[in-house]
Design an enzyme around this catalytic site. Structure first.
Site, mmCIF file in Angstrom:
data_model
loop_
_atom_site.group_PDB
_atom_site.id
_atom_site.type_symbol
_atom_site.label_atom_id
_atom_site.label_comp_id
_atom_site.label_asym_id
_atom_site.label_seq_id
_atom_site.Cartn_x
_atom_site.Cartn_y
_atom_site.Cartn_z
ATOM 1 N N HIS A 318 0.815 -1.215 0.000
ATOM 2 C CA HIS A 318 0.000 0.000 0.000
ATOM 3 C C HIS A 318 0.857 1.278 0.000
ATOM 4 O O HIS A 318 0.627 2.177 -0.791
ATOM 5 C CB HIS A 318 -0.953 -0.001 1.197
ATOM 6 C CG HIS A 318 -1.904 1.159 1.154
ATOM 7 N ND1 HIS A 318 -2.816 1.325 0.133
ATOM 8 C CD2 HIS A 318 -2.055 2.226 1.974
ATOM 9 C CE1 HIS A 318 -3.497 2.438 0.335
ATOM 10 N NE2 HIS A 318 -3.051 3.011 1.436
ATOM 11 N N HIS A 328 2.272 11.732 2.305
ATOM 12 C CA HIS A 328 2.813 10.431 2.728
ATOM 13 C C HIS A 328 4.284 10.275 2.335
ATOM 14 O O HIS A 328 4.759 9.159 2.134
ATOM 15 C CB HIS A 328 1.981 9.282 2.134
ATOM 16 C CG HIS A 328 0.510 9.399 2.416
ATOM 17 N ND1 HIS A 328 0.028 9.504 3.703
ATOM 18 C CD2 HIS A 328 -0.566 9.435 1.593
ATOM 19 C CE1 HIS A 328 -1.299 9.592 3.637
ATOM 20 N NE2 HIS A 328 -1.673 9.560 2.395
HETATM 21 FE FE LIG Z 1 -3.781 4.903 2.191
#
Ligand SMILES: [Fe+2]
Length: 468
Positions: A318, A328
């Protein structure tokens, strides 16, 4: 004339230097495509894509996935809401009227103030390869019939086409992504899903009704072709504030995977063979450090891959390791540090990740030389390394990631903040054609593409920058 010719040459030389500088300063291409500006919103509960099938106790949320290690098994899952009903799946091949019977199991779960329907899982085993099967669920009350086609027998030159979607959710954009995947003329036969399914956890108390709507939304594809599951952060559903402290509770009750067939001890990491591909699924949200179950499993798993049987080694996870968006950023770094040397050693062809709600494709790079004291910590071109593709652009309600790191790092070959899907089309043991399709263009237009050369059988430089 001579002078004129000379001066034109000079101009051209300078111009080409400037062009080259532009190419070399940037790692790759940042697409100039301007995305739509409308907000990404979830489809309302009464949307037709969420409609409940008619009939008493009618099976809903029907989905299938691979049910063994080689593709002769299928796990059929569905939900009934009025009463448990039957666990039986009846199935028969296209050219036979003989109905076979497989018996499954039923589970339910509670999540805060939500109680699930009756969730059925039934594994059908020992099917014939490359065969169309019909199957029925809901025996006794309201019967519904679906079909699937098993893959060809595992072998090195078997063509096969995988679809790729990540971070789908259930917005209007999600619906476009799924529709475009379904209509793509390069028909995907199996969907590789890179995690973050329903985004139910964005609702108050993780409203699990949104897990049900998502199951009904994807049924139109997932009941007819296997979706191969990867767990994302939105599957964790860890909510101690409402007493929900068991991670992955809704996900593990609803989506079964054949993890035991690859000697895994948990459903978050496992492998399958399918046609000419060996697919390893990893979990960014389970322990992966040295001595952990996932580490020990992967350490034993990679040497088992026989590239003479399955030339294409594909890894799904992921959280991406190579990402150049300001979302992220570096979240995959600790896992990269643990496993990247193995990916280079075993010549993984491609790694697909999600999580970042945009699209990116890397060069073949590795960053494995650093040993704390030598200062060698910059990703380097490496023809034994995989291409890393981030495809978390399914279209969920959180919207697009548009903010990128500048300048574009050298490891980044192409990036664009649009929703879309991709297709990985394996031709034989040496070549696969990969294409990414942004939603705005409809299903037939590629916004990015690459011919993959297999790392074991044809380890020639296949970078798109090298070809241009
Ligand atoms: Fe995610």
């Amino acid at each position: 004339m001579g002078e004129l010719g000379f001066s034109w040459c000079s101009v051209l030389a300078v111009f080409s230097l400037v062009l080259n500088a532009a190419v070399f300063c940037n790692g790759g291409i940042t697409s100039t495509f301007v995305r739509k500006v409308e907000k990404t919103v979830d489809m309302p509960l009464d949307s037709d894509v969420f409609s409940v099938p008619p009939g008493y106790n009618a099976p809903q949320q029907v989905h299938i996935t691979q049910g063994d290690h080689v593709g002769k098994g299928v796990i059929v899952s569905w939900v009934t809401v009025d009463e448990p009903g039957s666990n039986i799946v009846l199935y028969w091949s296209d050219n036979s009227k003989q109905k076979n019977k497989a018996k499954g199991t039923t589970v339910t779960y509670k999540f805060y103030n939500y109680t699930s329907g009756y969730i059925h899982h039934c594994t059908i085993k020992n099917l014939k390869f490359n065969t169309k099967y019909y199957y029925e669920v809901g025996i006794g009350h309201t019967i519904r019939t679906f079909w699937f086609t098993t893959p060809p027998e595992v072998g090195p030159d078997v063509p096969y086409t995988f679809g790729l979607i990540g971070d789908l959710g259930q917005s209007y954009d999600s619906n476009k992504t799924l529709t475009h995947y379904e209509l793509n003329p390069t028909k995907g036969k199996t969907l590789l899903f890179m995690g973050d399914l329903s985004y139910a956890d964005n609702y108050p108390n993780h409203d699990n009704v949104r897990w049900d709507t998502w199951g009904r939304f994807i049924e139109r594809s997932a009941a007819y072709q296997p979706w191969i599951w990867t767990a994302g952060n939105h599957e964790i559903d860890f909510a101690p504030e409402i007493g929900e402290t068991k991670p992955f509770k809704p996900y593990t009750h609803r989506y079964h995977v054949p993890y035991k067939a690859s000697n895994s001890t948990a459903p978050f990491w496992y492998s399958i063979k399918r046609a000419s591909a060996y697919i390893i699924v990893l979990s960014s949200y389970s322990a992966y450090g040295k001595y952990t179950p996932q580490y020990k499993w992967l350490e034993k798993e990679l040497p088992k891959v026989n590239r003479s049987e399955t030339p294409w080694l594909i890894v799904l996870m992921h959280s991406p390791w190579y990402n150049s968006y300001n979302y992220h950023y570096m979240e995959g770094e600790t896992m990269r540090v643990m496993y990247e040397p193995w990916f280079v050693q075993y010549k993984v062809d491609v790694v697909f990740a999600g999580h970042v709600h945009a699209y990116e494709r890397s060069e073949r790079v590795s960053n494995v030389a650093y040993n704390i004291v030598n200062g060698i910590c910059i990703p380097a071109s490496d023809q034994s390394a995989p291409v890393y593709i981030t495809i978390g652009d399914g279209g969920n309600l959180e919207g697009l990631a548009t903010n990128m790191t500048e300048p574009q790092p050298k490891y980044s070959a192409f990036r664009e903040a649009s929703f879309g899907h991709a297709v990985f089309d394996i031709k034989n043991r040496t070549h696969a054609y990969y294409s990414w399709h942004r939603n705005q263009d409809g299903y037939a237009v590629e916004a990015d593409s690459m011919w993959f050369f297999n790392r074991f059988w044809h380890p020639v430089d296949d970078s798109t920058s090298a070809q241009s």
